[in-house]
Scaffold this motif. Structure first.
Motif, short mmCIF file in Angstrom:
data_model
loop_
_atom_site.label_atom_id
_atom_site.label_comp_id
_atom_site.label_asym_id
_atom_site.label_seq_id
_atom_site.Cartn_x
_atom_site.Cartn_y
_atom_site.Cartn_z
N LEU A 1 27.38 25.79 38.21
CA LEU A 1 28.00 24.93 39.21
C LEU A 1 26.93 24.36 40.12
CD1 LEU A 1 31.08 27.10 40.31
CD2 LEU A 1 31.03 25.25 38.62
N ASN A 2 27.22 23.18 40.68
CA ASN A 2 26.29 22.60 41.64
C ASN A 2 26.94 22.50 43.02
OD1 ASN A 2 27.89 20.30 40.71
ND2 ASN A 2 26.40 18.98 41.70
N LEU A 3 26.14 22.78 44.03
CA LEU A 3 26.56 22.64 45.42
C LEU A 3 26.32 21.20 45.82
CD1 LEU A 3 27.59 23.98 48.02
CD2 LEU A 3 25.21 24.56 48.56
N ARG A 4 27.38 20.50 46.15
CA ARG A 4 27.34 19.06 46.39
C ARG A 4 26.80 18.73 47.79
NH1 ARG A 4 31.34 16.14 43.24
NH2 ARG A 4 31.45 14.73 45.03
N ASP B 1 22.12 22.81 45.45
CA ASP B 1 21.78 24.06 44.78
C ASP B 1 22.51 24.12 43.44
OD1 ASP B 1 20.69 26.60 44.35
OD2 ASP B 1 22.12 27.62 45.65
N LEU B 2 21.99 24.90 42.52
CA LEU B 2 22.62 25.17 41.23
C LEU B 2 22.63 26.67 41.01
CD1 LEU B 2 20.68 22.50 39.21
CD2 LEU B 2 23.16 22.54 39.41
N GLN B 3 23.79 27.20 40.63
CA GLN B 3 23.90 28.63 40.36
C GLN B 3 24.92 28.85 39.26
OE1 GLN B 3 24.50 31.30 43.69
NE2 GLN B 3 23.51 29.86 45.08
N HIS C 1 15.09 22.24 43.28
CA HIS C 1 15.00 21.63 44.61
C HIS C 1 16.25 20.76 44.83
CE1 HIS C 1 13.43 18.69 41.75
NE2 HIS C 1 13.87 17.77 42.58
N ALA C 2 16.51 20.48 46.09
CA ALA C 2 17.66 19.65 46.43
C ALA C 2 17.39 18.19 46.05
CB ALA C 2 17.97 19.77 47.92
N THR C 3 18.46 17.49 45.71
CA THR C 3 18.39 16.05 45.44
C THR C 3 19.40 15.35 46.33
OG1 THR C 3 20.08 16.03 43.71
CG2 THR C 3 17.82 16.56 43.02
N SER D 1 31.04 22.29 42.47
CA SER D 1 31.76 21.62 41.39
C SER D 1 30.93 21.73 40.11
CB SER D 1 32.03 20.15 41.73
OG SER D 1 30.83 19.41 41.78
N LEU D 2 31.52 21.30 39.04
CA LEU D 2 30.80 21.23 37.78
C LEU D 2 29.85 20.04 37.81
CD1 LEU D 2 33.89 21.85 35.54
CD2 LEU D 2 31.88 23.34 35.65
N PRO D 3 28.67 20.16 37.22
CA PRO D 3 27.84 18.97 37.09
C PRO D 3 28.62 17.88 36.36
CG PRO D 3 26.55 20.93 36.62
CD PRO D 3 27.99 21.37 36.73
N GLY D 4 28.60 16.71 36.91
CA GLY D 4 29.33 15.59 36.35
C GLY D 4 29.51 14.52 37.39
N GLY D 5 30.18 13.45 37.02
CA GLY D 5 30.38 12.39 37.98
C GLY D 5 31.07 11.19 37.37
#
Length: 154
Positions: A35-38, A121-123, A114-116, A45-49
């Protein structure tokens, strides 16, 4: 993609709109999901868009994984279409998001450390111990991923 959405927003203001999105379930060897912290909502959420104009759901999932997580992925199989995703963003914009969910596997790249501008974050998380999620659609998508794991990977 932000320019496309910004153009639509310039025309319709904060009126609710319908958007198409794509995302994926990526599992580690312990069957935990990435999951990624938006950055926009500060939840997970799940990586996606969102799809870019002319892009397929498959293409968007692959592109978004690279952008959100730094990973190259391949589509393993579709896991569902989710059309009850309602999101209100911090600026008041509202959207009904129609999302295609895939099971994906890594093929290359390196997980971001690193943050973008989109990911803080990714965990990896256990399906039994999820953090605060973006919305109900994210929860529904994770439930579909969990069901798939229980039926096919146990």
């Amino acid at each position: 993609m932000a320019n496309y959405i910004q153009e639509i927003r310039a025309l319709v203001g904060h009126k609710p709109i319908i958007l198409n999105a794509s995302g994926g379930i990526l599992l580690n060897d312990r069957q935990q999901v990435l999951l990624n912290l938006r950055t926009d909502t500060h939840n997970w959420s799940l990586p996606g868009g969102y799809l870019e104009y002319g892009e397929t759901f498959d293409q968007a999932c692959i592109r978004e994984y690279k952008e959100d997580a730094g990973l190259d992925v391949a589509i393993v199989q579709p896991l569902g279409l989710f059309d009850q995703g309602y999101t209100t963003y911090p600026n008041g914009d509202q959207a009904q998001v129609i999302s295609r969910l895939y099971l994906v596997r890594p093929t290359g790249g390196h997980q971001l450390d690193h943050a973008t501008d989109e990911t803080l974050d990714l965990q990896y998380f256990s399906f039994d111990d999820l953090p605060p999620l973006l919305n109900q659609q994210t929860a529904d998508m994770l439930a579909a991923g969990r069901r798939y794991c229980q039926e096919h990977l146990d």
